[in-house]
Design a protein around this motif. Structure first.
Motif, short mmCIF file in Angstrom:
data_model
loop_
_atom_site.label_atom_id
_atom_site.label_comp_id
_atom_site.label_asym_id
_atom_site.label_seq_id
_atom_site.Cartn_x
_atom_site.Cartn_y
_atom_site.Cartn_z
N ASP A 118 0.83 -1.21 0.00
CA ASP A 118 0.00 0.00 0.00
C ASP A 118 0.86 1.26 0.00
O ASP A 118 0.46 2.30 -0.52
N LEU A 119 2.06 1.16 0.57
CA LEU A 119 2.96 2.30 0.59
C LEU A 119 3.54 2.56 -0.79
O LEU A 119 3.84 3.71 -1.14
N ALA A 120 3.70 1.48 -1.58
CA ALA A 120 4.23 1.66 -2.93
C ALA A 120 3.14 2.01 -3.92
O ALA A 120 3.41 2.51 -5.01
N GLY A 121 1.87 1.71 -3.51
CA GLY A 121 0.75 2.00 -4.40
C GLY A 121 0.81 1.19 -5.67
O GLY A 121 0.40 1.65 -6.74
N ASP A 122 1.33 -0.02 -5.56
CA ASP A 122 1.55 -0.81 -6.78
C ASP A 122 1.21 -2.26 -6.53
O ASP A 122 1.35 -2.76 -5.42
N GLY A 123 0.75 -2.91 -7.55
CA GLY A 123 0.58 -4.38 -7.47
C GLY A 123 -0.71 -4.79 -6.85
O GLY A 123 -0.89 -4.69 -5.65
N THR A 124 -1.66 -5.22 -7.61
CA THR A 124 -2.95 -5.66 -7.09
C THR A 124 -3.22 -7.13 -7.39
O THR A 124 -4.19 -7.68 -6.92
N CYS A 146 6.63 -15.75 -5.42
CA CYS A 146 6.70 -14.39 -4.88
C CYS A 146 5.31 -13.76 -4.93
O CYS A 146 4.51 -14.09 -5.82
N ILE A 147 5.05 -12.85 -4.02
CA ILE A 147 3.75 -12.19 -3.99
C ILE A 147 3.86 -10.85 -3.28
O ILE A 147 4.68 -10.68 -2.38
N ARG A 148 3.07 -9.88 -3.72
CA ARG A 148 2.96 -8.60 -3.02
C ARG A 148 1.72 -8.63 -2.14
O ARG A 148 0.69 -9.19 -2.52
N SER A 149 1.79 -7.99 -0.99
CA SER A 149 0.66 -7.99 -0.07
C SER A 149 0.63 -6.69 0.73
O SER A 149 1.60 -5.93 0.75
#
Length: 628
Positions: A118-124, A146-149
């Motif tokens: 959420d801080l990077a505002g990227d990756g959904t 790998c995963i963004r969360s």
């Protein structure tokens, strides 16, 4: 497949490890900063976990003073969730954490999680492989995914732990080599066997029906028409030149599974493998290859109707040239999904042990006879190869044992009546040079060879014999070679034998005395039914140097005189019928003596009892008459 997943959550301080766990458990972000390591969390299978597993999540601290506890928890886990949240903690993934895991000697998958997205505002998306992650994944092959969360926005929180579960339950490492971009050899070998089993008509393609059957077996749900068309389209694009109109060939089938692996859908491959009885190490389950199957004493194992039908269909499918025999190429294709010919077949120089055509190729009659003999002698080998070759029982719980049956124990061989067996074993005993090997050759319709070759190792021959009334049975003839003394002293071997054929050369004066000496040396042979035969009857008959001549000897035993036969005569088949009849009706082939005749003694006792009863009845009637 694993029944429990233990996740060790690692990473630098402040990356949000505890917040991820709390967000999973509570379903919302916990705004208050978590000051200490969370207690262990256990999630039962009912709370949204993958498959049917219990998941344990262990929070850890990266502080130096907690390093002992960290090492302990890493070693207890079967997957590591490595969390980072900024450029510094990302750099630490390659510089500290991954080398640290290797230094501990742990061999578990690692899931890399870029938290606080959420801080990077990227990756959904649920699962992404960003450019920043590719170098570290290339360097450390143990990184599974790998995963963004974002714990704050509750983004991909459930997916993070699902990937951890999947890394244990459906590991990618045994299936796919990311560096080479290819399925691994063991995986390809398993998929080749599955393709072979699903290609029922063995034309090299999975047609629409075979694809539907494959879908139903693997996923227990039908394959929709649009799904099948999408599969064909995807494969045709990936493999140019594929004739998709005929169906999915082996190359296309492997390419389809490769695409599953590349897209992170390796659980699909695992479902296919496990439905076909493969373990996590990509070997077939031991319980599938070797199911529990015990043969009671005095009983035997035979193929059931379903077993005979399976082997017959297998023969007909692979006899591509329809010449009635399986040539070397056809046999190799048939045994492709197996380790090769059974070792016992190799040791007995298959197919020399059964019926072949003029070209030397095994016929359908010989094929069924060979499996009948294998099932009789070593049923567990038959069960193993039924599994390799894809036998499917009507009831899935029965597995391969539905292809076999156990005969009724024959405990009293002297009791009149037939035994309930369709496969019988006969030991052929006699002196060297008596003609035993030629007898076995004639049994298999082989031409007579006058050259003498002594038998060193035991040799078997099996063929079908038609009994009186039209019933068919399989007769196994075995000459024992140099192992004859050891076999005749082995009671278990004698118990398995249904008949003894005493064979001698009627033109050799010292041949019959060997049989007389043999019966004296091994008196236990008298407990087996027996047939005597005089071989080489086409030659001049000679007087035997023995205490009694063969006809007198057998008459003294109250047995039939020796059958005089020659392997050069067409009537030799009558001997094989006589052997099969005696083996299936053993009471007719036992030696008897006057003083040891239980049937006659029983008759005398019965007559005596009847006379006494009649006399007593007469006395009672007379007294009652006098009283009157």
């Amino acid at each position: 497949m694993a029944t429990a997943v233990r996740i060790c959550v690692c990473g630098d301080e402040g990356t949000g490890k505890s917040s991820l766990i709390a967000s999973l458990v509570k379903g919302v972000f916990v705004a208050n900063k978590i000051q200490s390591v969370l207690p262990q969390v256990t999630i039962p299978p009912t709370l949204g976990t993958a498959e049917n597993v219990t998941t344990t999540i262990v929070d850890t601290s990266a502080r130096p003073q907690d390093r002992t506890t960290l090492r302990k928890e890493i070693r207890k886990s079967n997957v590591i969730l490595l969390v980072y949240s900024d450029h510094y903690s990302y750099e630490r993934v390659a510089l500290f954490w991954m080398p640290y895991f290797r230094s501990l000697g742990v061999n578990v998958p690692v899931v890399l999680c870029a938290n606080k997205s959420d801080l990077a505002g990227d990756g959904t998306t649920a699962q992404v492989v960003e450019e920043e992650m590719l170098p570290v994944m290339a360097e450390f092959r143990e990184i599974d995914s790998c995963i963004r969360s974002s714990a704050r926005e509750h983004r991909n929180v459930i997916e993070v732990f699902y990937l951890c579960q999947k890394a244990v339950i459906h590991p990618i490492a045994p299936l796919f080599d990311h560096k080479e971009g290819q399925l691994k050899p063991a995986c390809m070998e398993a998929l080749r066997r599955i393709f072979y089993l699903c290609d029922k008509d063995q034309d090299g393609y999975l047609n629409d029906k075979e694809m539907h059957d494959f879908q139903a077996k693997s996923f227990e749900k039908p394959l929709q028409p649009d799904e099948l068309e999408n599969i064909k389209m995807a494969v045709s694009k990936a493999v140019p030149g594929t004739n998709i109109g005929l169906g999915l060939d082996l190359q296309g089938f492997l390419q389809l599974n490769k695409m599953y692996a590349e897209k992170g859908r390796h659980e699909t491959i695992w479902i296919i493998l496990r439905k076909h009885h493969y373990t996590d190490s990509l070997s077939l389950e031991d319980s599938f290859l070797h199911p529990r199957f015990e043969v009671p004493d005095c009983a035997s194992a035979e193929l059931s109707p379903a077993g005979y039908r399976f082997f017959m269909d297998l023969f007909l499918i692979f006899d591509k040239d329809n010449d009635g025999g399986l040539n070397d190429a056809e046999l190799a294709a048939l045994f492709a999904p197996t380790p090769g010919l059974p070792s016992s077949w190799v040791e007995t120089s298959f197919p020399s042990s059964t019926v072949r055509n003029d070209a030397g190729y095994i016929t359908l009659q010989g094929w069924l006879a060979q499996w009948s003999m294998t099932t009789f002698l070593e049923p567990k080998t038959t069960l193993e190869y039924l599994a390799y070759l894809g036998f499917e029982a009507p009831n899935e719980r029965e597995l391969t044992t539905a292809a076999l049956k156990i005969t009724k124990p024959r405990k009293r061989r002297r009791r009149p009546g037939r035994v309930e067996r369709n496969v019988v074993l006969c030991y052929v005993l006699g002196s060297a040079g008596a003609g035993k090997s030629s007898l076995l050759d004639a049994f298999l319709n082989r031409p007579f060879n006058s050259t003498y070759h002594p038998t060193i190792k035991p040799r078997r021959a099996v063929n079908s014999v038609e009994l009186q009334g039209g019933k068919q049975c399989y007769l196994i003839l075995e000459e024992l070679g140099e192992l004859e003394p050891a076999i005749l002293e082995n009671q278990a071997k004698l118990d398995a034998c249904d008949l003894i054929c005493y064979a001698y050369d009627s033109s050799e004066p010292d041949s019959f005395s060997h049989i007389v000496d043999l019966r004296k040396r091994y008196p236990q042979l008298d407990e087996l039914p027996a047939i005597y035969t005089a071989l080489k009857a086409d030659r001049d008959k000679t007087t035997q140097r023995s205490e009694m001549q063969p006809d007198t000897y057998t008459a003294a035993l109250n047995m039939s005189a020796p059958l005089h036969v020659s392997v050069t005569w067409g009537s030799i088949s009558e001997l094989f019928i006589a052997l099969a009849e005696a083996a299936t009706n053993p009471s007719t082939a036992f030696p008897k003596s006057e003083e040891d005749s239980p049937d006659r003694a029983s008759l005398y006792m019965a007559l005596g009892a009847t006379s006494c009863a009649a006399l007593a009845a007469f006395m009672i009637w007379r007294r009652s008459t006098n009283s009157a």
